[in-house]
Design a protein around this motif. Structure first.
Motif, PDB file in Angstrom:
ATOM      1  N   PHE A 132       0.776  -1.216   0.239  1.00 20.31           N
ATOM      2  CA  PHE A 132      -0.087   0.100  -0.121  1.00 20.31           C
ATOM      3  C   PHE A 132       0.824   1.288  -0.008  1.00 20.31           C
ATOM      4  O   PHE A 132       2.087   1.253   0.609  1.00 20.31           O
ATOM      5  CB  PHE A 132      -0.944   0.020   1.214  1.00 20.31           C
ATOM      6  N   ASP A 133       0.288   2.414  -0.621  1.00 17.49           N
ATOM      7  CA  ASP A 133       0.878   3.490  -0.571  1.00 17.49           C
ATOM      8  C   ASP A 133       0.354   4.347   0.399  1.00 17.49           C
ATOM      9  O   ASP A 133      -0.749   4.905   0.694  1.00 17.49           O
ATOM     10  CB  ASP A 133       0.653   4.403  -1.744  1.00 17.49           C
ATOM     11  N   ILE A 134       1.098   4.031   1.720  1.00 15.48           N
ATOM     12  CA  ILE A 134       0.391   4.561   2.875  1.00 15.48           C
ATOM     13  C   ILE A 134       1.416   4.895   4.232  1.00 15.48           C
ATOM     14  O   ILE A 134       2.682   4.436   4.047  1.00 15.48           O
ATOM     15  CB  ILE A 134      -0.706   3.582   3.577  1.00 15.48           C
ATOM     16  N   ASP A 135       0.941   5.682   5.044  1.00 14.53           N
ATOM     17  CA  ASP A 135       1.906   5.966   6.245  1.00 14.53           C
ATOM     18  C   ASP A 135       1.977   4.695   7.115  1.00 14.53           C
ATOM     19  O   ASP A 135       1.222   3.993   7.431  1.00 14.53           O
ATOM     20  CB  ASP A 135       1.561   7.200   6.983  1.00 14.53           C
ATOM     21  N   MET A 136       3.121   4.164   7.521  1.00 17.09           N
ATOM     22  CA  MET A 136       3.326   3.024   8.246  1.00 17.09           C
ATOM     23  C   MET A 136       2.603   2.981   9.674  1.00 17.09           C
ATOM     24  O   MET A 136       2.010   2.089  10.020  1.00 17.09           O
ATOM     25  CB  MET A 136       4.881   2.838   8.707  1.00 17.09           C
ATOM     26  N   SER A 137       2.581   4.411  10.120  1.00 19.42           N
ATOM     27  CA  SER A 137       1.673   4.542  11.249  1.00 19.42           C
ATOM     28  C   SER A 137       0.339   4.173  11.349  1.00 19.42           C
ATOM     29  O   SER A 137      -0.374   3.854  12.362  1.00 19.42           O
ATOM     30  CB  SER A 137       1.857   5.924  11.822  1.00 19.42           C
ATOM     31  N   LEU A 138      -0.001   4.019  10.009  1.00 18.59           N
ATOM     32  CA  LEU A 138      -1.732   3.708   9.937  1.00 18.59           C
ATOM     33  C   LEU A 138      -2.073   2.144   9.743  1.00 18.59           C
ATOM     34  O   LEU A 138      -2.995   1.950   9.688  1.00 18.59           O
ATOM     35  CB  LEU A 138      -2.174   4.429   8.752  1.00 18.59           C
ATOM     36  N   LEU A 139      -0.741   1.381   9.919  1.00 21.99           N
ATOM     37  CA  LEU A 139      -0.902   0.073   9.752  1.00 21.99           C
ATOM     38  C   LEU A 139      -0.608  -0.726  10.862  1.00 21.99           C
ATOM     39  O   LEU A 139       0.352  -0.703  11.676  1.00 21.99           O
ATOM     40  CB  LEU A 139      -0.129  -0.494   8.530  1.00 21.99           C
ATOM     41  N   ASP A 140      -1.856  -1.139  11.522  1.00 22.95           N
ATOM     42  CA  ASP A 140      -1.933  -1.943  12.670  1.00 22.95           C
ATOM     43  C   ASP A 140      -2.434  -3.344  12.465  1.00 22.95           C
ATOM     44  O   ASP A 140      -3.446  -3.688  12.029  1.00 22.95           O
ATOM     45  CB  ASP A 140      -3.003  -1.213  13.577  1.00 22.95           C
ATOM     46  N   ALA A 141      -1.525  -4.365  12.578  1.00 23.16           N
ATOM     47  CA  ALA A 141      -1.799  -5.682  12.281  1.00 23.16           C
ATOM     48  C   ALA A 141      -2.898  -6.384  13.027  1.00 23.16           C
ATOM     49  O   ALA A 141      -3.482  -6.841  12.320  1.00 23.16           O
ATOM     50  CB  ALA A 141      -0.493  -6.420  12.566  1.00 23.16           C
TER      51      ALA A 141
END
Ligand SMILES: [Zn+2]
Length: 236
Positions: A132-141
């Motif tokens: 994804f083209d997204i900020d890492m901080s927005l990805l919560d497993a």
């Protein structure tokens, strides 16, 4: 040579018969097939072609041929080759393909949980990923896993719908995946619809009901570059 793609209308066909059209360096072409050729991030099918004598030709991979809708069945090293005109029985490695179908459909669901442009993807039998083209901080497993599994638990039937090229051009929001162009051919585009969840162009194989996925587990999330934040999943 165009191959009739039986998996497009019936992704659950595990066996079929077909006529050998040509036998070349890159593989065996048939008049029809249930073998999905590698594409759209999904691995090519494996299995066997059974000759009239009962001899089995192990198929190690399936690839697209030179022309639109041509399919090359790649024999494992050392296998005999069939003769053109011969009628063979096709058998796909169904447990492997079914895992691919479940993971592939799971990625469609996950792409609606992570709301960001998709920059890449891959589906292997044991794991699958989307970038994804997204900020890492927005990805919560844990959150991705929980929300994806909550949608899967709704047990929604999937549908294949076809629209024409101009309808697709008028709805660019349907194309989430920037790295894979939609499967176009003869002016029509195939879409996978998960009613109320997802609608996007896709030429791959999917399960009939998302409940068949069971549940997914997020294996890991890592950065593969500024525009490639990779979420890797497996079947739980
Ligand atoms: Zn798909």
């Amino acid at each position: 040579m165009t191959t009739e793609l039986l998996f497009r209308t019936d992704s659950y066909a595990t066996t079929a018969s077909a006529r050998v059209v040509s036998v070349g360096e890159r593989g065996i072409e048939l008049d029809r097939t249930i073998f999905y050729p590698m594409g759209g991030g999904q691995a090519g099918d494996t299995g066997a072609l059974v000759r009239p004598t009962g001899e089995r030709i192990t198929i190690a991979d399936t690839r697209k041929g030179e022309q639109v809708d041509s399919v090359l069945h790649v024999p494992a090293p050392g296998m005999a080759r069939p003769d053109p005109g011969e009628i063979v029985t096709l058998e796909i490695d169904w447990p492997r393909r079914y895992a691919l179908m479940r993971l592939h459909t799971a990625l469609h669901v996950m792409s609606c949980v992570v709301v960001a442009p998709v920059t890449g993807g891959n589906i292997a039998p044991e794991k699958a990923r989307l970038d994804f083209d997204i900020d890492m901080s927005l990805l919560d497993a844990a959150k991705i896993e929980r929300e994806t599994n909550a949608i899967i638990a709704r047990g929604i039937d999937t549908e294949i719908v076809w629209i024409n090229d101009s309808e697709l051009d008028a709805r660019p929001e349907l194309v989430k995946t920037m790295s894979v162009s939609p499967p176009r051919g003869a002016g029509n585009v195939r879409l996978l619809k998960i009613p109320g969840v997802d609608l996007q162009p896709c030429g791959g194989t999917h399960v009939r009901n998302i409940g068949e996925i069971g549940a997914i587990h997020v294996l890991r999330i890592r950065s593969e570059g500024r525009r490639n934040r990779r979420v890797e999943i497996a079947l739980a």
